[in-house]
Design a protein around this motif. Structure first.
Motif, mmCIF file in Angstrom:
data_model
loop_
_atom_site.group_PDB
_atom_site.id
_atom_site.type_symbol
_atom_site.label_atom_id
_atom_site.label_comp_id
_atom_site.label_asym_id
_atom_site.label_seq_id
_atom_site.Cartn_x
_atom_site.Cartn_y
_atom_site.Cartn_z
ATOM 1 N N TRP A 288 0.839 -1.206 0.000
ATOM 2 C CA TRP A 288 0.000 0.000 0.000
ATOM 3 C C TRP A 288 0.873 1.255 0.000
ATOM 4 N N LEU A 289 1.913 1.271 0.816
ATOM 5 C CA LEU A 289 2.783 2.438 0.874
ATOM 6 C C LEU A 289 3.477 2.686 -0.452
ATOM 7 N N ASN A 290 3.910 1.628 -1.106
ATOM 8 C CA ASN A 290 4.598 1.774 -2.387
ATOM 9 C C ASN A 290 3.676 2.250 -3.499
ATOM 10 N N SER A 291 2.381 2.141 -3.284
ATOM 11 C CA SER A 291 1.428 2.592 -4.302
ATOM 12 C C SER A 291 1.187 4.102 -4.234
ATOM 13 N N LYS A 292 1.702 4.740 -3.193
ATOM 14 C CA LYS A 292 1.487 6.171 -3.008
ATOM 15 C C LYS A 292 2.665 6.977 -3.549
ATOM 16 N N ALA A 293 2.399 8.210 -3.907
ATOM 17 C CA ALA A 293 3.464 9.085 -4.399
ATOM 18 C C ALA A 293 4.450 9.381 -3.280
ATOM 19 N N PRO A 294 5.717 9.610 -3.618
ATOM 20 C CA PRO A 294 6.714 9.935 -2.583
ATOM 21 C C PRO A 294 6.298 11.156 -1.770
ATOM 22 N N ASN A 295 6.522 11.078 -0.454
ATOM 23 C CA ASN A 295 6.253 12.194 0.467
ATOM 24 C C ASN A 295 4.786 12.594 0.535
ATOM 25 N N SER A 296 3.880 11.663 0.197
ATOM 26 C CA SER A 296 2.456 12.011 0.206
ATOM 27 C C SER A 296 1.704 11.418 1.383
ATOM 28 N N VAL A 297 2.323 10.498 2.122
ATOM 29 C CA VAL A 297 1.639 9.798 3.208
ATOM 30 C C VAL A 297 2.074 10.347 4.564
ATOM 31 N N VAL A 298 1.101 10.638 5.414
ATOM 32 C CA VAL A 298 1.391 11.045 6.791
ATOM 33 C C VAL A 298 1.645 9.771 7.598
ATOM 34 N N TYR A 299 2.837 9.659 8.152
ATOM 35 C CA TYR A 299 3.178 8.469 8.930
ATOM 36 C C TYR A 299 3.099 8.813 10.414
ATOM 37 N N VAL A 300 2.338 8.023 11.179
ATOM 38 C CA VAL A 300 2.106 8.294 12.596
ATOM 39 C C VAL A 300 2.642 7.134 13.422
ATOM 40 N N ASN A 301 3.547 7.440 14.336
ATOM 41 C CA ASN A 301 4.144 6.402 15.169
ATOM 42 C C ASN A 301 4.536 7.020 16.497
ATOM 43 N N PHE A 302 4.084 6.441 17.590
ATOM 44 C CA PHE A 302 4.401 6.959 18.918
ATOM 45 C C PHE A 302 5.519 6.179 19.588
ATOM 46 N N GLY A 303 6.304 5.464 18.798
ATOM 47 C CA GLY A 303 7.465 4.779 19.345
ATOM 48 C C GLY A 303 7.110 3.490 20.059
ATOM 49 N N SER A 304 8.035 3.047 20.891
ATOM 50 C CA SER A 304 7.932 1.718 21.488
ATOM 51 C C SER A 304 7.427 1.705 22.926
ATOM 52 N N ILE A 305 7.471 2.843 23.626
ATOM 53 C CA ILE A 305 7.087 2.815 25.036
ATOM 54 C C ILE A 305 6.043 3.855 25.418
ATOM 55 N N THR A 306 5.824 4.852 24.572
ATOM 56 C CA THR A 306 4.854 5.893 24.891
ATOM 57 C C THR A 306 3.449 5.319 24.956
ATOM 58 N N VAL A 307 2.687 5.782 25.945
ATOM 59 C CA VAL A 307 1.280 5.389 26.055
ATOM 60 C C VAL A 307 0.418 6.634 26.103
ATOM 61 N N MET A 308 -0.854 6.470 25.763
ATOM 62 C CA MET A 308 -1.774 7.607 25.767
ATOM 63 C C MET A 308 -3.137 7.163 26.265
ATOM 64 N N THR A 309 -3.992 8.139 26.498
ATOM 65 C CA THR A 309 -5.338 7.838 26.962
ATOM 66 C C THR A 309 -6.236 7.514 25.772
ATOM 67 N N PRO A 310 -7.347 6.824 26.013
ATOM 68 C CA PRO A 310 -8.293 6.556 24.912
ATOM 69 C C PRO A 310 -8.756 7.838 24.226
ATOM 70 N N ASN A 311 -8.983 8.903 25.000
ATOM 71 C CA ASN A 311 -9.447 10.156 24.401
ATOM 72 C C ASN A 311 -8.394 10.764 23.490
ATOM 73 N N GLN A 312 -7.116 10.716 23.906
ATOM 74 C CA GLN A 312 -6.054 11.235 23.049
ATOM 75 C C GLN A 312 -5.993 10.463 21.738
ATOM 76 N N LEU A 313 -6.173 9.157 21.824
ATOM 77 C CA LEU A 313 -6.135 8.328 20.616
ATOM 78 C C LEU A 313 -7.276 8.700 19.668
ATOM 79 N N VAL A 314 -8.463 8.887 20.220
ATOM 80 C CA VAL A 314 -9.618 9.249 19.397
ATOM 81 C C VAL A 314 -9.417 10.604 18.736
ATOM 82 N N GLU A 315 -8.925 11.577 19.502
ATOM 83 C CA GLU A 315 -8.719 12.915 18.943
ATOM 84 C C GLU A 315 -7.672 12.902 17.828
ATOM 85 N N PHE A 316 -6.603 12.174 18.035
ATOM 86 C CA PHE A 316 -5.601 12.033 16.973
ATOM 87 C C PHE A 316 -6.232 11.381 15.744
ATOM 88 N N GLY A 317 -7.016 10.330 15.978
ATOM 89 C CA GLY A 317 -7.622 9.605 14.871
ATOM 90 C C GLY A 317 -8.526 10.467 14.019
#
Length: 461
Positions: A288-317
């Protein structure tokens, strides 16, 4: 000549494993025999994600483990970092690490193994690693897998306490403009704001685990033979110059971006022979990523140890969805604390391969010319990302801890399509070019790595 280079790291984030292993892999190319030391917990996780035979066939590497003394926990999730920090401060790791060094030294004669001649430790493991190095008369290099400005920020925590800036007087300091105060007494970082320092000082508790851990981890770095930083000279010229002139700092070696440095090694027999993620990687996303134009996809990653609340996740989503831009969001099984967030199925994704990992605004970001949007998490797991948002880099935006979907949508659109975003992308490409120069045959990072090997790791103890 053979040597022993050991990493002592119980809080293994995948990016730290990557940097540590790649550095050791580069050292192996110089003729070193390397013992890579991890905790039993993370070693099991590593084998679970990479496969039980993933470490076979590496003649210049030996893999050893030490216990962390913590209660058993789910190997599909990150350990409690608060307990890990407490264990490091309380020297829980000193005895098992000392016993392992004795075992390795005994094997020098009984099994004709190469001698133990030096230690390379994750910098935040310095409270026990330095003690062990002194006991065995071994030179030790402290490898902080962070930028120079982040390290300088951590190093100033004692001064923050002495000046009454930490811990915070009360919670209102988080919202009343106190963090916007400009501090002009940190060498090489004139004009920086309090909010740009590593956020572990943002507590009202003088006994806060991470505040004290940060101070203890940097208190005795002067006892090391080297301070190794994941950066390059032109990126942080002023702060590196300041660090090098401080009397309580050992010689500083810059070796980043280490991925580019590793690319300079010809015909590396170990290259791509072993992974480094503690999470099982899925590759279905690549099509799927390779089907997109270069630099066109927003990549979201909170790393390996960060945690968040359900509300923060919903708002980001919803902020991401409302931007109408294609995005790829990595959601770890243990990302949300408390009750599960309710999101549409298309929001959920397996953990992606590390080559797609968004590199924040460290030299890793400069490696691939990637600007970024950072988020200051409000949980007890707070990082040093904020320190990388210094004005001269001009390659990042911030989202406040009180996440609102409208703010996320606005920033994402500006970041991807706005004039400010275009300027940041251009600036990031400039830093990428400089990073490539630094890791070239005669660049500062290549020279720094050579000097680290010759001046420290091969030095007679």
């Amino acid at each position: 000549m053979s040597s022993k280079v050991g990493d002592i790291g119980p809080k293994r984030k995948s990016k730290v494993l990557l940097a540590e292993f790649q550095k050791h892999r580069a050292a192996a190319n110089r003729g070193f025999h390397i013992t890579f030391i991890n905790t039993e917990f993370n070693h099991r996780r590593f084998l679970k994600s990479q496969g039980p035979n993933s470490l076979d066939g590496l003649p210049d590497f030996r893999f050893e483990t030490i216990p962390d003394g913590l209660p058993d926990s789910d190997e599909g999730a990150t350990q409690d970092v608060t307990l890990l920090a407490e264990a490091i401060v309380q020297d829980v790791f000193l005895a098992p690490f000392r016993n392992l060094l004795i075992k390795l030294k005994d094997a020098e004669t009984s099994n004709n193994n190469p001698p133990v001649t030096c230690i390379v430790s994750d910098g935040f493991m310095s409270p026990f690693a330095i003690k062990a190095a002194e006991e065995f008369g071994l030179p030790i290099a402290l490898f902080f897998t962070i930028a120079a400005c982040s390290f300088m920020g951590f190093k100033q925590f004692r001064a923050l306490v002495e000046k009454g800036l930490a811990p915070l007087k009360d919670e209102s300091c988080l919202t009343n403009g106190f963090l916007d105060e400009v501090i002009d007494w940190i060498p090489g970082m004139e004009g920086i704001r309090l909010r740009n320092l590593p956020s572990f000082f943002r507590t009202t508790n003088p006994d806060d685990v991470f505040l004290n851990f940060s101070m203890v981890a940097t208190d005795e770095v002067h006892k090391a033979a080297a301070l190794v930083l994941l950066t390059f000279d032109t990126l942080e010229k002023e702060v590196l110059s300041a660090l090098s002139s401080m009397p309580n700092i050992p010689p500083v070696y810059t070796i980043g971006p280490i991925e580019l440095l590793l690319n300079q090694i010809p015909k590396d027999p170990l290259k791509n022979s072993v992974g480094y993620s503690l999470w099982k990687e899925e590759t279905e996303c690549l099509e799927w990523l390779n089907s997109k134009a270069p630099n066109s996809v927003v990549y979201v990653n909170f790393g390996s140890i960060t945690v968040m609340t359900p509300n923060q996740l919903v708002e980001f989503g919803w902020g991401l969805a409302n931007s109408k831009l294609p995005f790829f969001w990595v959601i770890r099984p243990d990302l949300v604390v408390g009750e599960s967030a309710i999101l549409p199925p298309e929001f959920v994704s397996p953990f992606s391969p590390a080559r797609w990992v968004s590199p924040y605004m460290t030299p890793r970001g400069c490696r691939c010319g990637s600007p970024c949007v950072t988020h200051k998490m409000g949980s007890h797991v707070r990082g040093s990302v904020e320190t990388n948002c210094v004005p001269h880099r001009r390659i990042g935006m911030e989202i406040d801890n009180d996440v609102k979907r409208d703010e996320v949508e606005k920033l994402i659109k500006e970041f991807m399509e706005g004039e400010k975003g275009k300027k940041m992308k251009n600036k990031a490409m400039e830093w990428k070019k400089l990073a490539e120069e630094a890791t070239g045959p005669h660049g500062s990072s290549s020279t720094g790595f050579d000097n680290l090997v010759n001046q420290v790791l091969l030095r007679k103890s």
